[in-house]
Design an enzyme around this catalytic site. Structure first.
Site, mmCIF file in Angstrom:
data_model
loop_
_atom_site.group_PDB
_atom_site.id
_atom_site.type_symbol
_atom_site.label_atom_id
_atom_site.label_comp_id
_atom_site.label_asym_id
_atom_site.label_seq_id
_atom_site.Cartn_x
_atom_site.Cartn_y
_atom_site.Cartn_z
ATOM 1 N N ASP A 33 0.805 -1.229 0.000
ATOM 2 C CA ASP A 33 0.000 0.000 0.000
ATOM 3 C C ASP A 33 0.837 1.279 0.000
ATOM 4 O O ASP A 33 0.447 2.290 0.577
ATOM 5 C CB ASP A 33 -0.962 0.015 1.204
ATOM 6 C CG ASP A 33 -1.886 -1.179 1.210
ATOM 7 O OD1 ASP A 33 -2.249 -1.642 0.115
ATOM 8 O OD2 ASP A 33 -2.235 -1.663 2.304
ATOM 9 N N LYS A 72 1.833 2.159 -5.060
ATOM 10 C CA LYS A 72 2.423 1.590 -6.281
ATOM 11 C C LYS A 72 1.524 1.868 -7.490
ATOM 12 O O LYS A 72 2.007 2.236 -8.552
ATOM 13 C CB LYS A 72 2.594 0.066 -6.128
ATOM 14 C CG LYS A 72 3.572 -0.326 -5.027
ATOM 15 C CD LYS A 72 3.672 -1.833 -4.885
ATOM 16 C CE LYS A 72 2.429 -2.488 -4.334
ATOM 17 N NZ LYS A 72 2.112 -2.142 -2.938
ATOM 18 N N GLY A 122 -4.440 -4.385 -3.788
ATOM 19 C CA GLY A 122 -5.436 -3.355 -4.071
ATOM 20 C C GLY A 122 -4.690 -2.096 -4.456
ATOM 21 O O GLY A 122 -4.034 -1.491 -3.621
ATOM 22 N N HIS A 123 -4.705 -1.761 -5.740
ATOM 23 C CA HIS A 123 -3.934 -0.620 -6.233
ATOM 24 C C HIS A 123 -4.895 0.480 -6.689
ATOM 25 O O HIS A 123 -5.773 0.228 -7.512
ATOM 26 C CB HIS A 123 -3.027 -1.047 -7.389
ATOM 27 C CG HIS A 123 -2.017 -2.090 -6.980
ATOM 28 N ND1 HIS A 123 -1.195 -2.722 -7.860
ATOM 29 C CD2 HIS A 123 -1.707 -2.588 -5.761
ATOM 30 C CE1 HIS A 123 -0.407 -3.573 -7.212
ATOM 31 N NE2 HIS A 123 -0.721 -3.516 -5.935
ATOM 32 N N GLN A 141 2.000 -6.050 -3.123
ATOM 33 C CA GLN A 141 2.513 -6.210 -1.742
ATOM 34 C C GLN A 141 3.810 -5.396 -1.563
ATOM 35 O O GLN A 141 3.953 -4.370 -2.202
ATOM 36 C CB GLN A 141 2.731 -7.681 -1.403
ATOM 37 C CG GLN A 141 1.451 -8.494 -1.239
ATOM 38 C CD GLN A 141 0.809 -8.914 -2.526
ATOM 39 O OE1 GLN A 141 1.433 -9.510 -3.384
ATOM 40 N NE2 GLN A 141 -0.458 -8.631 -2.697
HETATM 41 P P1 GDP Z 1 -0.733 0.319 -3.553
HETATM 42 O O1 GDP Z 1 -1.327 -0.950 -3.062
HETATM 43 O O2 GDP Z 1 0.740 0.393 -3.306
HETATM 44 O O3 GDP Z 1 -1.053 0.613 -5.004
HETATM 45 O O4 GDP Z 1 -1.382 1.477 -2.681
HETATM 46 P P2 GDP Z 1 -2.950 1.663 -2.311
HETATM 47 O O5 GDP Z 1 -3.665 2.141 -3.515
HETATM 48 O O6 GDP Z 1 -3.465 0.453 -1.637
HETATM 49 O O7 GDP Z 1 -2.845 2.774 -1.177
HETATM 50 C C1 GDP Z 1 -2.222 3.998 -1.406
HETATM 51 C C2 GDP Z 1 -3.245 5.120 -1.192
HETATM 52 O O8 GDP Z 1 -2.569 6.364 -1.151
HETATM 53 C C3 GDP Z 1 -4.249 5.238 -2.325
HETATM 54 O O9 GDP Z 1 -5.478 5.644 -1.794
HETATM 55 C C4 GDP Z 1 -3.661 6.335 -3.213
HETATM 56 O O10 GDP Z 1 -4.652 7.032 -3.960
HETATM 57 C C5 GDP Z 1 -3.040 7.233 -2.184
HETATM 58 N N1 GDP Z 1 -1.838 7.989 -2.609
HETATM 59 C C6 GDP Z 1 -0.822 7.586 -3.417
HETATM 60 N N2 GDP Z 1 0.140 8.543 -3.467
HETATM 61 C C7 GDP Z 1 -0.278 9.560 -2.673
HETATM 62 C C8 GDP Z 1 0.303 10.807 -2.290
HETATM 63 O O11 GDP Z 1 1.413 11.179 -2.671
HETATM 64 N N3 GDP Z 1 -0.437 11.589 -1.421
HETATM 65 C C9 GDP Z 1 -1.658 11.195 -0.963
HETATM 66 N N4 GDP Z 1 -2.298 12.014 -0.118
HETATM 67 N N5 GDP Z 1 -2.230 10.024 -1.307
HETATM 68 C C10 GDP Z 1 -1.530 9.222 -2.138
HETATM 69 P P1 IMO Z 2 -0.865 -4.199 -2.190
HETATM 70 O O1 IMO Z 2 -0.441 -4.753 -3.533
HETATM 71 C C1 IMO Z 2 -0.932 -4.592 2.134
HETATM 72 C C2 IMO Z 2 -0.984 -8.650 3.777
HETATM 73 C C3 IMO Z 2 -2.236 -9.067 4.508
HETATM 74 C C4 IMO Z 2 -1.653 -9.999 5.548
HETATM 75 C C5 IMO Z 2 -0.537 -10.702 4.785
HETATM 76 C C6 IMO Z 2 -0.920 -12.055 4.224
HETATM 77 O O2 IMO Z 2 -2.156 -3.488 -2.233
HETATM 78 O O3 IMO Z 2 0.249 -3.426 -1.588
HETATM 79 P P2 IMO Z 2 -2.451 -12.780 2.158
HETATM 80 O O4 IMO Z 2 -3.900 -12.515 1.883
HETATM 81 O O5 IMO Z 2 -1.527 -12.259 1.122
HETATM 82 O O6 IMO Z 2 -2.178 -14.213 2.501
HETATM 83 O O7 IMO Z 2 -2.155 -11.957 3.541
HETATM 84 O O8 IMO Z 2 -0.197 -9.824 3.711
HETATM 85 N N1 IMO Z 2 -1.176 -8.146 2.399
HETATM 86 C C7 IMO Z 2 -1.125 -6.868 2.051
HETATM 87 N N2 IMO Z 2 -0.958 -5.755 2.803
HETATM 88 N N3 IMO Z 2 -1.037 -4.482 0.795
HETATM 89 C C8 IMO Z 2 -1.175 -5.577 0.026
HETATM 90 O O9 IMO Z 2 -1.156 -5.529 -1.320
HETATM 91 C C9 IMO Z 2 -1.258 -6.840 0.651
HETATM 92 N N4 IMO Z 2 -1.421 -8.109 0.204
HETATM 93 C C10 IMO Z 2 -1.351 -8.908 1.285
HETATM 94 O O10 IMO Z 2 -2.899 -7.974 5.079
HETATM 95 O O11 IMO Z 2 -1.062 -9.248 6.577
HETATM 96 MG MG MG Z 3 -2.868 -1.610 -1.800
#
Ligand code: GDP
Ligand code: IMO
Ligand code: MG
Length: 426
Positions: free
Chosen positions: A13, A16, A40-41, A224
């Site tokens: 999270d 990415k 979840g991206h 991840q």
């Molecule tokens: P990922 O799994 O690495 O793709 O990240 P997620 O989408 O799960 O979580 C990142 C969150 O931060 C998302 O809601 C993005 O829209 C948000 N985000 C990404 N870059 C920035 C930033 O520079 N500033 C802020 N405020 N939000 C950001």
């Molecule tokens: P993105 O791509 C954050 C975490 C779960 C749990 C552990 C194992 O959005 O960054 P699993 O379901 O993979 O067996 O769970 O890994 N986890 C993540 N945490 N971002 C993710 O993906 C994750 N994918 C798995 O919360 O702790």
């Molecule tokens: Mg994510």
């Protein structure tokens, strides 16, 4: 060679999806190589917010080919739902999505077993996403998995499902006291999905090899993050794949010389969802600030993310195991308004200095982070687009990240939108 790997440098999270979407605007191919629908991206383009789980984040550009590589575990139901929801948002699917025939399929018994195993672990539960990831990779290693090539052939699927379900139903009922799954119901439902997905399946490793030879622009999309890696992460509180650049080679079917640059994505602080050690975790008003101002709620499960200070010990691990050539630091804007900022430089344990992330979870739990402190800033930085325009204290913070992690920061995120970035080295 025009290839770059984008990889999570913390516990996932890190933003990415945002960075991949930005770079994908000029990419020919975006490749997912690891994980599954546990990812979840989020991609934000003005009013439009896209949540991607299995489909690579290059899907918003019609001319980019998105590859779901052999190392991904594909949940056909989730994939088709995701395609439907993207279609409703105007995304078209044709030659822009291909799925490797060697990718393993997540079936209902994987999700049931994920759920039951977590429940049985009680207080020791990992806090998985319950997407069946661990059980599916376990079957892959056990050599009883069902791959896309098996799945799209009705006879092979029927036969493999029969023997697998017989075994899994015994485990579900006798070990966990759960309800068995009905073979015919699963077969009918999943045959329907297989029919819809067959046309997307091919040998994506061969496609990628030709693309790289032809000097096409290729992005490897991490899911991840480094600390969730099955080998190098906080085992057993990890995922079941290798979400690191080495894992991308195995999961995309290319050799290490196919990856030219490795960009690590991190937040300006640290978050984690699920259980497991987190040395710089904050359970105070600063933690609340990060949670609320940073909207730190999971994209896949909606769970509140645990929040804490930036940790240079884990980032140094990420630099090392991924061979990072630079870092992108997202969410610097979330730190605005915090008076004093801290970065963990190393840990202390029983009077000893610890510079490298320990393998033993019980030792890690006794580690106390040692912090370097920085003055914060109050100016709104969300519309800043050049490094020079950042407040002096924000620049000092970024300089410290470079110094403590021994890695340059090439990109800084100051907001969730595709446009809210500072580039130092494009
Ligand atoms: P990922 O799994 O690495 O793709 O990240 P997620 O989408 O799960 O979580 C990142 C969150 O931060 C998302 O809601 C993005 O829209 C948000 N985000 C990404 N870059 C920035 C930033 O520079 N500033 C802020 N405020 N939000 C950001
Ligand atoms: P993105 O791509 C954050 C975490 C779960 C749990 C552990 C194992 O959005 O960054 P699993 O379901 O993979 O067996 O769970 O890994 N986890 C993540 N945490 N971002 C993710 O993906 C994750 N994918 C798995 O919360 O702790
Ligand atoms: Mg994510």
């Amino acid at each position: 060679m025009n290839t770059i790997a984008l990889v999570g440098a913390q516990w996932g999270d890190e933003g990415k999806g945002k960075v991949i979407d930005i770079l994908a605007s000029s990419a020919d191919y975006v490749v997912r190589a690891t994980g599954g629908s546990n990812a979840g991206h989020t991609v934000v383009c003005g009013e439009n917010v896209y949540k991607l789980h299995l489909i690579p984040s290059g899907i918003l550009y019609p001319n980019t080919v998105n590859i779901i590589g052999n190392g991904v575990v594909v949940d056909p139901k989730v994939l088709l739902e995701e395609m439907a929801s993207l279609k409703a948002q105007g995304v078209e699917f044709g030659k822009n999505l291909i799925i490797d025939v060697r990718a393993h399929v997540v079936l209902p018994y994987h999700k049931t077993l994920d759920e039951l195993a977590e429940k049985a672990k009680g207080k020791d539960a990992i806090g998985t996403t319950k997407r069946g990831i661990g059980p599916c990779y376990a079957d892959k290693s056990d050599r009883i998995g069902i791959r896309m090539i098996d799945f799209i052939d009705p006879d092979t699927f029927a036969q493999k499902l029969k023997s697998n379900l017989a075994l899994k139903n015994k485990i579900i009922t006798a070990v966990y006291g759960g309800e068995p799954l009905d073979y015919n119901a699963v077969l009918d439902e999943y045959n329907g999905y297989a029919k819809q997905l067959a046309k997307f399946c091919c040998d994506t490793g061969a496609v990628l090899y030709d693309a790289i030879k032809a000097d096409k622009r290729v992005i490897f999309e991490g899911a991840q993050g480094a600390l969730l890696d099955l080998d190098s992460g906080t085992y057993p509180f990890v995922t079941s794949s290798h979400p690191i650049t080495g894992g991308f080679c195995a999961g995309a079917g290319v050799g290490p010389t196919a990856i030219k640059e490795c960009l690590g994505i991190a937040k300006a602080y640290t978050t984690r969802v699920g259980a497991g050690p987190f040395p710089t975790e904050l359970n105070d008003e600063v933690g609340d600030h990060l949670l609320n101002v940073g909207h730190e709620f999971g994209t896949t499960t909606g769970r509140a993310r645990r929040c804490g200070w930036l940790d240079a010990v884990i980032l140094r691990l990420a630099v090392r195991i991924n061979g990072l050539t630079s870092l992108a630091i997202n969410k610097l804007d979330t730190l605005t308004g915090i008076k004093k900022l801290k970065i963990a430089t190393h840990y202390m344990r029983d009077g000893q200095r610890v510079d490298n992330f320990p393998a033993d979870i019980s030792l890690l739990e006794r580690c106390v982070p040692v912090y370097e402190e920085f003055d914060g800033w109050t100016e709104d930085i969300s519309s800043v687009r050049s490094y020079d325009e950042l407040p002096q204290n924000a620049k000092k913070y970024i300089d410290a990240v470079e110094r403590l992690c021994e890695c340059k920061v090439s990109m800084i995120g100051v907001g969730a939108d595709r446009d809210q970035n500072i580039y130092r080295d494009r």
